[in-house]
Design a protein around this motif. Structure first.
Motif, PDB file in Angstrom:
ATOM      1  N   UNK A 112      -4.430 -14.993   2.176  1.00  0.00           N
ATOM      2  CA  UNK A 112      -5.752 -15.121   1.552  1.00  0.00           C
ATOM      3  C   UNK A 112      -5.733 -14.567   0.132  1.00  0.00           C
ATOM      4  N   UNK A 113      -5.026 -13.458  -0.060  1.00  0.00           N
ATOM      5  CA  UNK A 113      -4.923 -12.882  -1.405  1.00  0.00           C
ATOM      6  C   UNK A 113      -4.199 -13.792  -2.365  1.00  0.00           C
ATOM      7  N   UNK A 114      -3.168 -14.471  -1.881  1.00  0.00           N
ATOM      8  CA  UNK A 114      -2.421 -15.417  -2.719  1.00  0.00           C
ATOM      9  C   UNK A 114      -3.325 -16.551  -3.185  1.00  0.00           C
ATOM     10  N   UNK A 115      -4.161 -17.045  -2.280  1.00  0.00           N
ATOM     11  CA  UNK A 115      -5.084 -18.128  -2.643  1.00  0.00           C
ATOM     12  C   UNK A 115      -6.121 -17.647  -3.657  1.00  0.00           C
ATOM     13  N   UNK A 116      -6.619 -16.417  -3.447  1.00  0.00           N
ATOM     14  CA  UNK A 116      -7.647 -15.899  -4.354  1.00  0.00           C
ATOM     15  C   UNK A 116      -7.084 -15.630  -5.740  1.00  0.00           C
ATOM     16  N   UNK A 117      -5.814 -15.229  -5.838  1.00  0.00           N
ATOM     17  CA  UNK A 117      -5.244 -14.780  -7.105  1.00  0.00           C
ATOM     18  C   UNK A 117      -5.419 -15.811  -8.215  1.00  0.00           C
ATOM     19  N   UNK A 118      -5.116 -17.069  -7.913  1.00  0.00           N
ATOM     20  CA  UNK A 118      -5.219 -18.101  -8.955  1.00  0.00           C
ATOM     21  C   UNK A 118      -6.657 -18.215  -9.455  1.00  0.00           C
ATOM     22  N   UNK A 119      -7.618 -18.232  -8.526  1.00  0.00           N
ATOM     23  CA  UNK A 119      -9.018 -18.345  -8.931  1.00  0.00           C
ATOM     24  C   UNK A 119      -9.483 -17.085  -9.661  1.00  0.00           C
ATOM     25  N   UNK A 120      -8.979 -15.935  -9.235  1.00  0.00           N
ATOM     26  CA  UNK A 120      -9.385 -14.680  -9.871  1.00  0.00           C
ATOM     27  C   UNK A 120      -8.960 -14.647 -11.332  1.00  0.00           C
ATOM     28  N   UNK A 121      -7.758 -15.113 -11.616  1.00  0.00           N
ATOM     29  CA  UNK A 121      -7.285 -15.125 -13.009  1.00  0.00           C
ATOM     30  C   UNK A 121      -8.123 -16.079 -13.848  1.00  0.00           C
ATOM     31  N   UNK A 122      -8.460 -17.221 -13.289  1.00  0.00           N
ATOM     32  CA  UNK A 122      -9.271 -18.196 -14.026  1.00  0.00           C
ATOM     33  C   UNK A 122     -10.669 -17.633 -14.291  1.00  0.00           C
ATOM     34  N   UNK A 123     -11.291 -17.054 -13.258  1.00  0.00           N
ATOM     35  CA  UNK A 123     -12.637 -16.487 -13.410  1.00  0.00           C
ATOM     36  C   UNK A 123     -12.635 -15.384 -14.450  1.00  0.00           C
ATOM     37  N   UNK A 124     -11.649 -14.516 -14.378  1.00  0.00           N
ATOM     38  CA  UNK A 124     -11.583 -13.414 -15.336  1.00  0.00           C
ATOM     39  C   UNK A 124     -11.345 -13.929 -16.754  1.00  0.00           C
ATOM     40  N   UNK A 125     -10.507 -14.949 -16.873  1.00  0.00           N
ATOM     41  CA  UNK A 125     -10.254 -15.536 -18.184  1.00  0.00           C
ATOM     42  C   UNK A 125     -11.492 -16.206 -18.765  1.00  0.00           C
ATOM     43  N   UNK A 126     -12.238 -16.911 -17.917  1.00  0.00           N
ATOM     44  CA  UNK A 126     -13.463 -17.564 -18.383  1.00  0.00           C
ATOM     45  C   UNK A 126     -14.510 -16.527 -18.801  1.00  0.00           C
ATOM     46  N   UNK A 127     -14.570 -15.417 -18.067  1.00  0.00           N
ATOM     47  CA  UNK A 127     -15.506 -14.360 -18.435  1.00  0.00           C
ATOM     48  C   UNK A 127     -15.129 -13.751 -19.784  1.00  0.00           C
ATOM     49  N   UNK A 128     -13.832 -13.543 -19.982  1.00  0.00           N
ATOM     50  CA  UNK A 128     -13.367 -12.998 -21.257  1.00  0.00           C
ATOM     51  C   UNK A 128     -13.726 -13.948 -22.399  1.00  0.00           C
ATOM     52  N   UNK A 129     -13.524 -15.248 -22.174  1.00  0.00           N
ATOM     53  CA  UNK A 129     -13.833 -16.223 -23.219  1.00  0.00           C
ATOM     54  C   UNK A 129     -15.337 -16.306 -23.459  1.00  0.00           C
ATOM     55  N   UNK A 130     -16.118 -16.220 -22.383  1.00  0.00           N
ATOM     56  CA  UNK A 130     -17.582 -16.272 -22.523  1.00  0.00           C
ATOM     57  C   UNK A 130     -18.080 -15.102 -23.359  1.00  0.00           C
ATOM     58  N   UNK A 131     -17.548 -13.909 -23.105  1.00  0.00           N
ATOM     59  CA  UNK A 131     -17.936 -12.746 -23.900  1.00  0.00           C
ATOM     60  C   UNK A 131     -17.571 -12.924 -25.367  1.00  0.00           C
ATOM     61  N   UNK A 132     -16.389 -13.530 -25.575  1.00  0.00           N
ATOM     62  CA  UNK A 132     -15.926 -13.744 -26.949  1.00  0.00           C
ATOM     63  C   UNK A 132     -16.819 -14.742 -27.680  1.00  0.00           C
ATOM     64  N   UNK A 133     -17.140 -15.853 -26.994  1.00  0.00           N
ATOM     65  CA  UNK A 133     -17.920 -16.902 -27.649  1.00  0.00           C
ATOM     66  C   UNK A 133     -19.362 -16.470 -27.893  1.00  0.00           C
TER      67      UNK A 133
END
Length: 282
Positions: free
Chosen positions: A60-81
Motif C-alpha cells: 500500500x505504501x508503494x502505491x501511495x508513494x507515487x501519488x504522494x510525490x505528485x501531490x507534494x510537487x503540485x502543492x509546491x508549484x501552487x504555492x510558487x505560482x
C-alpha cells in the motif's frame, strides 16, 4: 488528506527511518510517529514496515508513494505560482543535466524567457537520477537528460543526438598518441566506443567528468579532448581550438521529458520542441 502527514511519509521514505525523518523535519520522533499513524488511519492501510534497521514500504505504501510525490510537487508549484509578482501568470520549472546546458538547455531556456514574458522560469541543475526524481515528484515540469526513464503521465521528446568531437589547441595533433590528451567521461556508451577505437592508445593522465571543466583545461593549459560540438563551436570560430577531422566522431542521445499535466496549457511547448529539433544545437 493532511498534507503535513503526507510530507512526513515522504521524509520517512527518503531518509529510511523515523529518527532521520524527525531530524530532517525538525520535529520530535513522536510527532513523526503520530503523523504517520494519522495518515495510515485515514487510508485504512499500513504504509511502512518498522524494523530496527529502518523502514520499508508495504504494498500500500508503494502505491501511495507515487501519488504522494505528485501531490507534494503540485502543492509546491501552487504555492510558487500564487506568489508570483504582478504581470506573471504561470511558471515553468526546468531541470537540466549540467552537460546539456550548453546548446539545447540554453536554447530551451531562451525560447521560454524570450517568447513568453508572462511566464516565470526556474532552472535546476542535476544528474540523471536527480532529474528523474524531480520530474516524478512534481518538483520540475520538464527535464533535459541523457536518460529516458519515465513514470506515469510523462512524454519523451527525442532531440538530435549530441556530437562528441575530438578537439585540440594545436592544428596538427596526433590522434592516438597525444601525450596531452584529456579523457572526458561522456557516459557508458562513449566509454565503450572510445575503448574500442583507442584500445592501443594507453590511459590518459588527466580525466574529467565535466565537458566544461575539460574545455577550461584545454584553453588554459592546452591538450586535446572529446567535447560536445555545441560547447566547442565558439572557440573554433575564435581560433582557440581545432577539430581533428580524421578522428572518430561519437554521438550521445538526449531527451526532453515533460510532465503532461503541467504542459497541458503550454501552447508554446510543441513548437519550441520542434525548433530544438530543427536547430540541432547539440
Amino acid at each position: 488528506m493532511n498534507l503535513t502527514a503526507l510530507q512526513t511519509f515522504l521524509a520517512i521514505v527518503d531518509t529510511g527511518n523515523l529518527v532521520r525523518a524527525s531530524q530532517k523535519l525538525h520535529v520530535t520522533q513522536s510527532t513523526v510517529t503520530a503523523r504517520l499513524k494519522t495518515l495510515e488511519d485515514e487510508l485504512g492501510q499500513q504504509l511502512l514496515n518498522r524494523q530496527k534497521s529502518g523502514t520499508t514500504l508495504t504494498p500500500a505504501g508503494t502505491k501511495l508513494l507515487r501519488y504522494a510525490r505528485v501531490i507534494n510537487g503540485l502543492w509546491r508549484q501552487a504555492r510558487y505560482e500564487t506568489g508570483l509578482p504582478a504581470g506573471l501568470s504561470s511558471v515553468c520549472t526546468f531541470g537540466c543535466d549540467r552537460e546539456l546546458w550548453h546548446g539545447p538547455g540554453r536554447a530551451f531556456f531562451d525560447g521560454v524567457v524570450s517568447g513568453h514574458p508572462e511566464m516565470a522560469v526556474s532552472v535546476h541543475q542535476g544528474n540523471a537520477r536527480d532529474l528523474e526524481e524531480w520530474l516524478g515528484s512534481g518538483r520540475v515540469d520538464v527535464i533535459l537528460s541523457y536518460e529516458t526513464v519515465t513514470h506515469g503521465a510523462q512524454t519523451v521528446h527525442a532531440l538530435p543526438a549530441e556530437e562528441l568531437v575530438l578537439y585540440s589547441d594545436r592544428a596538427v595533433t596526433p590522434i592516438k598518441a597525444d601525450p596531452s590528451y584529456v579523457f572526458v567521461d561522456h557516459g557508458e556508451d562513449f566509454r565503450r566506443s572510445h575503448g574500442e577505437s583507442y584500445h592501443d592508445a594507453g590511459i590518459a593522465r588527466i580525466s574529467f567528468d565535466s565537458s566544461w571543466w575539460a574545455l577550461q583545461f584545454l584553453l588554459d593549459r592546452g591538450g586535446s579532448a572529446y567535447l560536445p560540438r555545441a560547447l566547442a563551436a565558439p572557440h573554433i570560430s575564435a581560433g582557440d581550438l581545432f577539430e581533428m577531422v580524421e578522428a572518430p566522431v561519437y554521438t550521445r542521445k538526449k531527451y526532453l521529458i515533460v510532465n503532461d499535466t503541467a504542459a497541458q496549457n503550454w501552447e508554446w511547448f510543441a513548437p519550441l520542441v520542434a525548433r530544438l529539433g530543427e536547430n540541432n544545437p547539440g
